[in-house]
Enzyme design. Structure first.
Site, PDB file in Angstrom:
ATOM      1  CE  LYS A   1      -4.370   0.842   2.465  1.00 21.25           C
ATOM      2  NZ  LYS A   1      -5.022   0.626   3.767  1.00 21.25           N
TER       3      LYS A   1
HETATM    4  O1  G3P Z   1      -7.658   1.241   5.737  1.00 19.26           O
HETATM    5  C1  G3P Z   1      -7.906   2.552   5.405  1.00 19.26           C
HETATM    6  C2  G3P Z   1      -9.252   3.135   5.726  1.00 19.26           C
HETATM    7  O2  G3P Z   1     -10.262   2.214   5.591  1.00 19.26           O
HETATM    8  C3  G3P Z   1      -9.280   3.984   6.963  1.00 19.26           C
HETATM    9  O3  G3P Z   1     -10.551   4.187   7.475  1.00 19.26           O
HETATM   10  O4  G3P Z   1     -12.054   4.887   9.325  1.00 19.26           O
HETATM   11  O5  G3P Z   1      -9.606   5.468   9.446  1.00 19.26           O
HETATM   12  O6  G3P Z   1     -11.101   6.620   7.827  1.00 19.26           O
HETATM   13  P1  G3P Z   1     -10.841   5.362   8.575  1.00 19.26           P
END
Ligand code: G3P
Length: 213
Positions: free
Chosen positions: A83
């Site tokens: 990533k």
């Molecule tokens: O893995 C990346 C993403 O899904 C992060 O989510 O909830 O931290 O905005 P969030």
């Protein structure tokens, strides 16, 4: 639509993998930090639990350092997907790793044209963060629809992986919009499974069965 789980919590991954629900896993540095374990240790364990792409994120921000870190991560297991953030060096690192047959997930995507550039750089997955756009009063699902349309217009094969999911409605609309993948946190996975009418219905069935004995 494929379901990935968005966590580095191996107990949660084990639980949902046992239900046959998981096609892959995504992690990021914040999720790894919550475990208190090393990224490498977590990724090795996760690759044993789920037979599908497992995203491990680089923390370098310069092209060559990203490539070196990414190639080392890819050595851990054939299912590791590297990533990288959607910055100029991230796109260059994506192009270079893709040329070496390493799968790349370009993350922190917040606009349709960013997604177009990631596809041109050869990304295997693009990760639009829809919840974080909603948090700003914007429409994360509109971004998903725009990326779908643009990718379909040109037959781009980068998979649209909807991330930063905050609700079951996000999953429902991502599916309606033709997302290739959703990556769902464990809490939302549980919400997707449960329905109060299922619980009350089952309770009634069991009570009726018991009364008949
Ligand atoms: O893995 C990346 C993403 O899904 C992060 O989510 O909830 O931290 O905005 P969030």
């Amino acid at each position: 639509m494929k379901f990935f789980i968005d966590t580095a919590d191996t107990d949660a991954i084990r639980r949902f993998a046992a239900m046959g629900l998981l096609d892959g896993v995504t992690t990021n540095p914040s999720l790894i930090a919550k475990t208190g374990r090393s990224r490498e240790e977590v990724i090795v364990e996760v690759c044993d639990l789920v037979d599908g792409p497992v995203s491990a994120e680089v923390v370098a921000v310069e092209r060559q350092a990203m490539v070196d870190e990414g190639l080392a991560l890819a050595e851990i297991h054939p299912n590791v997907t590297v990533k990288v953030p959607l910055i100029p060096d991230g796109l260059a690192a994506c192009r270079e790793m893709t040329a070496s047959n390493v799968k790349v997930n370009v993350t922190l995507c917040f606009s349709p044209v960013q997604a177009l550039l990631a596809a041109k750089a050869g990304a295997t997955f693009i990760s639009p963060f829809i919840g974080r756009l909603d948090d700003l009063g914007q429409d994360g699902l509109e971004l998903v629809a725009d990326i779908r349309e643009i990718y379909d217009n040109y037959g781009l094969e980068t998979e649209l992986l909807v991330a930063s999911i905050r609700s079951t409605a996000h999953v429902r609309y991502a599916a309606k919009l033709g997302a290739d993948v959703v990556t769902v946190p464990p809490k939302i996975m549980d919400q997707l499974i449960h329905h109060p009418l299922t619980d009350t219905g089952l309770k009634q069935f069991l009570a009726d069965h018991e009364a008949q004995q």
